[in-house]
Write an enzyme that holds these catalytic residues in place. Structure first.
Site, PDB file in Angstrom:
ATOM      1  N   SER A  50       0.859  -1.187   0.000  1.00 40.51           N
ATOM      2  CA  SER A  50       0.000   0.000   0.000  1.00 40.51           C
ATOM      3  C   SER A  50       0.888   1.227   0.000  1.00 40.51           C
ATOM      4  CB  SER A  50      -0.888  -0.009   1.248  1.00 40.51           C
ATOM      5  OG  SER A  50      -1.531   1.231   1.433  1.00 40.51           O
ATOM      6  N   TYR A  62      -1.532  -0.943  10.621  1.00 39.15           N
ATOM      7  CA  TYR A  62      -1.695  -1.237   9.200  1.00 39.15           C
ATOM      8  C   TYR A  62      -0.444  -0.832   8.415  1.00 39.15           C
ATOM      9  CZ  TYR A  62      -3.719  -1.181   4.495  1.00 39.15           C
ATOM     10  OH  TYR A  62      -3.968  -1.400   3.159  1.00 39.15           O
TER      11      TYR A  62
END
Length: 355
Positions: A230, A243
Site C-alpha cells: 500500500s 496497518y
C-alpha cells in the site's frame, strides 16, 4: 601480462611463480587460533615484492570498479529506455493463478481480468458466497475458475489447501496475495486482538502462502508472486499505525525474498516478484477518506486498480504504485531531508479519519 607495463620502473617485477601464487590469494586458510588468514598475509614476500603485490591489488580493484561503473550505467540506460518503451506483456494463458480475497473488490476484478486472458483462476476467500459469485462471473465470460474457502491466517489450512489444489488443478504458477484488513483508529485505541489480527492477515498469511507454493515454482524455475502492499507501506499515516507496519513489512519481506532467490547458486531467474502499492481504492475498507484536493488525489476504483495490477504482472514490474505518479513523487521526496517532504504532505492533507 599487460598490466605489468603500468608498474613504475622503480618497483621490481614479480617472477612468474610469484604471480601464480598471487592468483590464489583470494583463498582463505585457518591458523591454529581459528582466525582466517589470506595467503598474502602468510606468504614470505620481500618488501619489494610486497609493493608489487599492493600495486597488483590496486589495479584489480580499479578494474573491478571500472566494470561496476559500466554495469551500473548500462542498467541505468536500459531502465530509462524501458520507461519510454515498456516490455511487451507476457501471456498468462494456461497459468494457474491463485488470488486470495477474491470474493470482492480488487480480488474479484483481477480474477475476471486474468480469466479473460486465459488463466485458470483459483478464487480463495473466507467468504464462500462472495467467492462463488466471483467464480460465476469468470465463467460467464468463458473463463476457467475454481472456488476454495480458506482462512489464510491458519497455516495448516493453507498447506491442506495447497495439497488439494495440486491434486485437483495442478501447480500454482502465479500467487496473488491480495487478502487484507485495515483497522482505522489511533494506535492507543486499537486493541491487542486487532493488532494481532491485522498482522496475521496482512503479513503472516503472505508468508505461509509463499512457503506453501514457492517450492514448486523453484523446482520448475517458473512462477510469479504478487504481494499487496500500500502507499501506507511507503509513507506513514495517522490512524493506521499497525496497518502501516504490516504494509511496510510486506515490502521488506518481498525485497528480502528477491535477494534470497537472486543470490542462490541455482537459477531462479524464471520466478518474478511484484509489489503493489495502491493509494485509496474504493473497496469498502476506507470508510472515512480525507482528501483536500480530489482532482489531484483521486480515490481509485477497483476496476482501474485491477487494470494496473494485471499490467504490472504481465510486464514483470518489481513494484508499482497506483496511481503510478506517486512512485516517482515518493522517490524524489525520499532523497530530500526528512522534514522537507512533510510540508508537501501537510499541503495535500490526505489520509483517513478514524472510524
Amino acid at each position: 601480462m599487460v598490466w605489468l607495463a603500468v608498474i613504475p620502473r622503480t618497483v621490481p617485477r614479480v617472477k612468474l611463480t610469484h604471480l601464480r601464487y598471487l592468483f590464489k590469494m583470494a583463498s582463505i586458510e585457518t591458523n591454529k587460533n581459528g582466525a582466517a588468514q589470506t595467503i598474502i598475509e602468510k606468504a614470505p614476500w620481500t618488501d619489494e615484492q610486497g609493493i608489487a603485490m599492493k600495486v597488483y591489488q590496486g589495479i584489480l580493484l580499479a578494474l573491478e570498479l571500472f566494470i561496476l561503473a559500466i554495469k551500473m550505467n548500462i542498467t541505468w540506460t536500459l531502465s530509462i529506455y524501458q520507461f519510454f518503451f515498456p516490455p511487451e506483456p507476457k501471456s498468462v494463458k494456461g497459468e494457474v493463478i491463485l488470488i486470495t480475497g477474491a470474493g470482492h473488490g480488487m480480488g474479484r476484478e483481477m480474477a475476471m481480468r486474468f480469466g479473460r486472458l486465459g488463466g485458470v483462476i483459483l478464487c480463495v476467500d473466507i467468504n464462500p458466497a462472495g467467492n462463488q459469485k466471483t467464480v460465476e462471473l469468470v465463467k460467464e465470460e468463458n473463463g476457467k475458475a475454481h472456488a476454495y474457502q480458506c482462512d489464510v491466517t491458519d497455516r495448516d489450512a493453507i498447506n491442506a489447501l495447497a495439497d488439494k489444489i495440486r491434486r485437483e488443478v495442478g501447480d500454482v504458477t502465479i500467487l496473488i496475495n491480495n487478502a487484507g484488513i485495515m483497522p482505522c483508529k489511533p494506535l492507543m485505541d486499537t486493541s491487542e486482538k486487532e493488532i494481532r489480527t491485522v498482522f496475521e492477515v496482512n503479513v503472516l498469511a503472505q508468508l505461509w502462502l509463499i512457503q506453501a507454493f514457492l517450492p514448486r515454482m523453484m523446482e520448475r524455475n517458473h512462477g510469479h508472486i504478487v504481494a499487496m502492499s500500500s502507499m501506507a507501506g511507503v509513507v506513514g499515516l495517522r490512524n493506521l499505525v499497525p496497518y502501516c507496519g504490516t504494509k511496510f513489512a510486506v515490502r521488506g519481506l518481498m525485497e528480502a525474498l528477491h535477494e534470497e532467490l537472486r543470490e542462490d547458486k541455482r537459477d531462479f531467474s524464471g520466478i518474478k516478484l511484484t509489489v503493489i502499492c495502491p493509494y485509496i481504492v474504493d473497496t469498502g475498507l476506507c470508510k472515512n477518506p480525507k482528501i483536500k484536493f480530489p482532482s489531484l488525489m483521486k480515490i481509485v476504483s477497483p476496476q482501474v486498480a485491477a487494470d494496473s495490477i494485471v499490467d504490472a504482472v504481465r510486464r514483470n514490474y518489481a513494484e508499482i504504485t497506483i496511481p503510478s505518479s506517486l512512485y516517482y513523487i515518493n522517490q524524489i521526496c525520499r532523497a530530500m531531508p526528512r522534514k522537507v517532504p512533510l510540508h508537501l504532505k501537510d499541503f495535500l492533507d490526505s489520509g483517513l479519519e478514524a472510524q
